[in-house]
Write an enzyme that holds these catalytic residues in place. Structure first.
Site, PDB file in Angstrom:
ATOM      1  N   GLY A 115       7.907 -26.079  -4.376  1.00 41.25           N
ATOM      2  CA  GLY A 115       6.941 -25.376  -3.544  1.00 41.25           C
ATOM      3  C   GLY A 115       7.341 -25.389  -2.087  1.00 41.25           C
ATOM      4  N   ALA A 116       8.639 -25.131  -1.839  1.00 42.81           N
ATOM      5  CA  ALA A 116       9.160 -25.276  -0.465  1.00 42.81           C
ATOM      6  C   ALA A 116       9.420 -23.943   0.222  1.00 42.81           C
ATOM      7  CB  ALA A 116      10.450 -26.106  -0.489  1.00 42.81           C
TER       8      ALA A 116
ATOM      9  N   GLY B 285      20.683 -25.702  11.435  1.00 38.57           N
ATOM     10  CA  GLY B 285      21.741 -26.718  11.328  1.00 38.57           C
ATOM     11  C   GLY B 285      21.613 -27.638  10.129  1.00 38.57           C
TER      12      GLY B 285
ATOM     13  N   VAL C 258       7.876 -24.611 -12.021  1.00 40.59           N
ATOM     14  CA  VAL C 258       7.892 -26.002 -12.471  1.00 40.59           C
ATOM     15  C   VAL C 258       6.776 -26.321 -13.468  1.00 40.59           C
ATOM     16  CG1 VAL C 258       9.225 -26.990 -10.575  1.00 40.59           C
ATOM     17  CG2 VAL C 258       6.749 -26.724 -10.316  1.00 40.59           C
TER      18      VAL C 258
ATOM     19  N   TYR D 280      -9.249 -27.568  -9.431  1.00 38.12           N
ATOM     20  CA  TYR D 280      -8.240 -28.051  -8.470  1.00 38.12           C
ATOM     21  C   TYR D 280      -8.423 -29.556  -8.219  1.00 38.12           C
ATOM     22  CZ  TYR D 280      -5.768 -28.533  -3.999  1.00 38.12           C
ATOM     23  OH  TYR D 280      -4.924 -28.939  -2.991  1.00 38.12           O
TER      24      TYR D 280
ATOM     25  N   ALA E  87      -9.796 -31.748 -10.116  1.00 40.07           N
ATOM     26  CA  ALA E  87      -9.395 -32.502 -11.317  1.00 40.07           C
ATOM     27  C   ALA E  87      -7.875 -32.632 -11.376  1.00 40.07           C
ATOM     28  CB  ALA E  87      -9.919 -31.801 -12.566  1.00 40.07           C
TER      29      ALA E  87
ATOM     30  N   LYS F 112      -5.765 -32.621  -8.872  1.00 41.12           N
ATOM     31  CA  LYS F 112      -5.248 -33.475  -7.789  1.00 41.12           C
ATOM     32  C   LYS F 112      -5.589 -34.950  -8.046  1.00 41.12           C
ATOM     33  CE  LYS F 112      -3.023 -30.605  -5.953  1.00 41.12           C
ATOM     34  NZ  LYS F 112      -1.657 -30.729  -5.464  1.00 41.12           N
TER      35      LYS F 112
ATOM     36  N   ILE G 238      -4.744 -28.515   6.183  1.00 36.90           N
ATOM     37  CA  ILE G 238      -3.474 -28.324   6.866  1.00 36.90           C
ATOM     38  C   ILE G 238      -3.285 -26.852   7.214  1.00 36.90           C
ATOM     39  CG2 ILE G 238      -0.976 -28.679   6.724  1.00 36.90           C
ATOM     40  CD1 ILE G 238      -2.756 -31.275   6.640  1.00 36.90           C
TER      41      ILE G 238
ATOM     42  N   THR H  76      -1.163 -44.437  -2.133  1.00 36.89           N
ATOM     43  CA  THR H  76      -1.507 -43.152  -1.523  1.00 36.89           C
ATOM     44  C   THR H  76      -1.645 -43.315  -0.020  1.00 36.89           C
ATOM     45  OG1 THR H  76      -3.871 -43.600  -1.760  1.00 36.89           O
ATOM     46  CG2 THR H  76      -2.809 -42.396  -3.554  1.00 36.89           C
TER      47      THR H  76
HETATM   48  P1  NAP Z   1       1.242 -22.685  -0.189  1.00 35.95           P
HETATM   49  O1  NAP Z   1       1.456 -22.409   1.245  1.00 35.95           O
HETATM   50  O2  NAP Z   1       0.532 -21.695  -1.040  1.00 35.95           O
HETATM   51  O3  NAP Z   1       2.678 -22.987  -0.843  1.00 35.95           O
HETATM   52  C1  NAP Z   1       2.766 -23.310  -2.212  1.00 35.95           C
HETATM   53  C2  NAP Z   1       4.224 -23.373  -2.584  1.00 35.95           C
HETATM   54  O4  NAP Z   1       4.315 -23.742  -3.958  1.00 35.95           O
HETATM   55  C3  NAP Z   1       4.935 -22.050  -2.431  1.00 35.95           C
HETATM   56  O5  NAP Z   1       6.268 -22.297  -2.052  1.00 35.95           O
HETATM   57  C4  NAP Z   1       4.891 -21.476  -3.854  1.00 35.95           C
HETATM   58  O6  NAP Z   1       5.931 -20.549  -4.022  1.00 35.95           O
HETATM   59  C5  NAP Z   1       5.087 -22.757  -4.664  1.00 35.95           C
HETATM   60  N1  NAP Z   1       4.616 -22.766  -6.047  1.00 35.95           N
HETATM   61  C6  NAP Z   1       3.365 -22.591  -6.505  1.00 35.95           C
HETATM   62  N2  NAP Z   1       3.320 -22.736  -7.834  1.00 35.95           N
HETATM   63  C7  NAP Z   1       4.593 -23.008  -8.231  1.00 35.95           C
HETATM   64  C8  NAP Z   1       5.201 -23.249  -9.482  1.00 35.95           C
HETATM   65  N3  NAP Z   1       4.497 -23.254 -10.617  1.00 35.95           N
HETATM   66  N4  NAP Z   1       6.522 -23.509  -9.518  1.00 35.95           N
HETATM   67  C9  NAP Z   1       7.255 -23.536  -8.377  1.00 35.95           C
HETATM   68  N5  NAP Z   1       6.744 -23.305  -7.151  1.00 35.95           N
HETATM   69  C10 NAP Z   1       5.414 -23.040  -7.105  1.00 35.95           C
HETATM   70  O7  NAP Z   1       0.471 -24.067  -0.406  1.00 35.95           O
HETATM   71  P2  NAP Z   1       0.366 -25.364   0.538  1.00 35.95           P
HETATM   72  O8  NAP Z   1      -0.913 -25.270   1.264  1.00 35.95           O
HETATM   73  O9  NAP Z   1       1.605 -25.606   1.277  1.00 35.95           O
HETATM   74  O10 NAP Z   1       0.162 -26.491  -0.591  1.00 35.95           O
HETATM   75  C11 NAP Z   1       1.251 -27.277  -1.033  1.00 35.95           C
HETATM   76  C12 NAP Z   1       0.688 -28.477  -1.772  1.00 35.95           C
HETATM   77  O11 NAP Z   1      -0.161 -29.188  -0.894  1.00 35.95           O
HETATM   78  C13 NAP Z   1      -0.133 -28.136  -2.989  1.00 35.95           C
HETATM   79  O12 NAP Z   1       0.123 -29.074  -4.016  1.00 35.95           O
HETATM   80  C14 NAP Z   1      -1.553 -28.267  -2.487  1.00 35.95           C
HETATM   81  O13 NAP Z   1      -2.447 -28.601  -3.520  1.00 35.95           O
HETATM   82  C15 NAP Z   1      -1.407 -29.391  -1.500  1.00 35.95           C
HETATM   83  N6  NAP Z   1      -2.451 -29.425  -0.472  1.00 35.95           N
HETATM   84  C16 NAP Z   1      -2.537 -28.454   0.493  1.00 35.95           C
HETATM   85  C17 NAP Z   1      -3.521 -28.550   1.493  1.00 35.95           C
HETATM   86  C18 NAP Z   1      -3.631 -27.547   2.610  1.00 35.95           C
HETATM   87  O14 NAP Z   1      -4.547 -27.662   3.427  1.00 35.95           O
HETATM   88  N7  NAP Z   1      -2.751 -26.580   2.736  1.00 35.95           N
HETATM   89  C19 NAP Z   1      -4.425 -29.608   1.451  1.00 35.95           C
HETATM   90  C20 NAP Z   1      -4.327 -30.567   0.444  1.00 35.95           C
HETATM   91  C21 NAP Z   1      -3.321 -30.474  -0.504  1.00 35.95           C
HETATM   92  P3  NAP Z   1       5.885 -19.353  -5.122  1.00 35.95           P
HETATM   93  O15 NAP Z   1       4.521 -18.760  -5.075  1.00 35.95           O
HETATM   94  O16 NAP Z   1       6.987 -18.432  -4.701  1.00 35.95           O
HETATM   95  O17 NAP Z   1       6.195 -20.027  -6.421  1.00 35.95           O
END
Ligand code: NAP
Length: 261
Positions: free
Chosen positions: A14-15, A55, A65, A157, A159, A161, A190, A240
């Site tokens: 998810g990068a 760089g 995944v 969601y 559940a 996490k 975030i 954690t």
């Molecule tokens: P985001 O901006 O939507 O990015 C999600 C990333 O995951 C994207 O690169 C997406 O790319 C990839 N992805 C999603 N499902 C995938 C799969 N099945 N296989 C491979 N790649 C996958 O989300 P984010 O806010 O950065 O969240 C990232 C993580 O942080 C998540 O686990 C989320 O639950 C957690 N989180 C986020 C927040 C927040 O405030 N943002 C808060 C708490 C926790 P593709 O769509 O191209 O696959």
């Protein structure tokens, strides 16, 4: 000052954007070789190219995944390109909303598959290579939502996490004899690309619940992950860290109102 991770092989799922992209940038800036994973090859490649422009060492890989075969191919790609796997950041996740009264089993399974099963599959695929290093590191991106808080529309969601943490605690025990640690970062709200366009009013409401008065940046999460991935965190496993600017702390509406000064 933490021991350098220069040259280490890191997978970040998810990068292509958001928190995972921030992790990939921070790890690459510290000299690691990063496999940037998302389901979309072009977006993974673009994020990796941006890191190389700064760089760093990174390349894109397309893998869903939530699919066991794709997770296995992801691990093989990191081994082929970077000689092994030192660190796995199991970060990929989705957060579509659905109220419980309307939620279908399909919606429930979709979120559990992409957030929880994907964590299990990513970890499983990387265990042999992580064990070969003698100091493998797994960092899971969970959330405050589920393990600590609830939020309407996100029961599936939450559940998923919370489930990641249940998985982590037993994985940490099972993998300890193989030199692998497993820990989790719990982000609050975030600021990611996903919030672009939601409007200033929405952002202001989210920010009002954070004692530090700002949403987190992706680097705030990345640096916590970097600590768990470090040599110095070698005796920390199954743990954690909440990174939320104090968001979970106010115990009442009056505490929130007091925060306004
Ligand atoms: P985001 O901006 O939507 O990015 C999600 C990333 O995951 C994207 O690169 C997406 O790319 C990839 N992805 C999603 N499902 C995938 C799969 N099945 N296989 C491979 N790649 C996958 O989300 P984010 O806010 O950065 O969240 C990232 C993580 O942080 C998540 O686990 C989320 O639950 C957690 N989180 C986020 C927040 C927040 O405030 N943002 C808060 C708490 C926790 P593709 O769509 O191209 O696959």
């Amino acid at each position: 000052m933490l021991t350098s991770i220069a040259g280490r092989s890191v997978i970040v799922t998810g990068a292509s954007r958001g928190i995972g992209r921030g992790m990939a940038r921070v790890f690459a800036a510290k000299g690691a070789k990063v496999l940037v994973v998302s389901r979309d090859q072009a977006q993974a490649d673009a994020a990796a190219a941006a890191i190389r422009d700064e760089g760093g060492s990174a390349s894109g890989f397309a893998a869903d995944v939530a699919d066991a075969g794709a997770a296995a191919r992801m691990a093989e790609a990191a081994i082929d390109r970077h000689g092994g796997i030192d660190i796995l950041c199991a970060n990929a996740g989705i957060f579509p909303g659905a109220k419980l009264s309307e939620m279908t089993l399909e919606q429930w399974n979709h979120v559990l598959s992409n957030n929880l099963s994907s964590t299990f599959l990513s970890v499983s695929a990387c265990i042999p290579a992580l064990a070969r290093t003698g100091r493998g590191r797994i960092v899971i991106t969970s959330s405050i939502t589920g393990p600590i808080t609830g939020s309407p529309g996100w029961s599936h969601y939450g559940a998923s996490k919370a489930g990641q943490l249940g998985f982590m605690r037993t994985a940490a025990i099972e993998l300890a004899p193989r030199g692998i640690t497993v820990n989790a970062v719990l982000p609050g709200n975030i600021r990611t690309e996903g919030l672009d366009g939601v409007g200033g009013d929405y952002i202001a409401k989210m920010t009002a619940s954070v004692p530090q008065g700002r949403l987190g940046g992706v680097e705030d999460i990345a640096y916590a992950a970097l600590f768990f991935a470090s040599d110095e965190a070698g005796y920390v496993t199954g743990q954690t860290i909440v990174v939320d600017g104090g968001q979970v702390l106010p115990e009442s509406l009056s505490a929130l109102e007091e925060m306004g000064g």
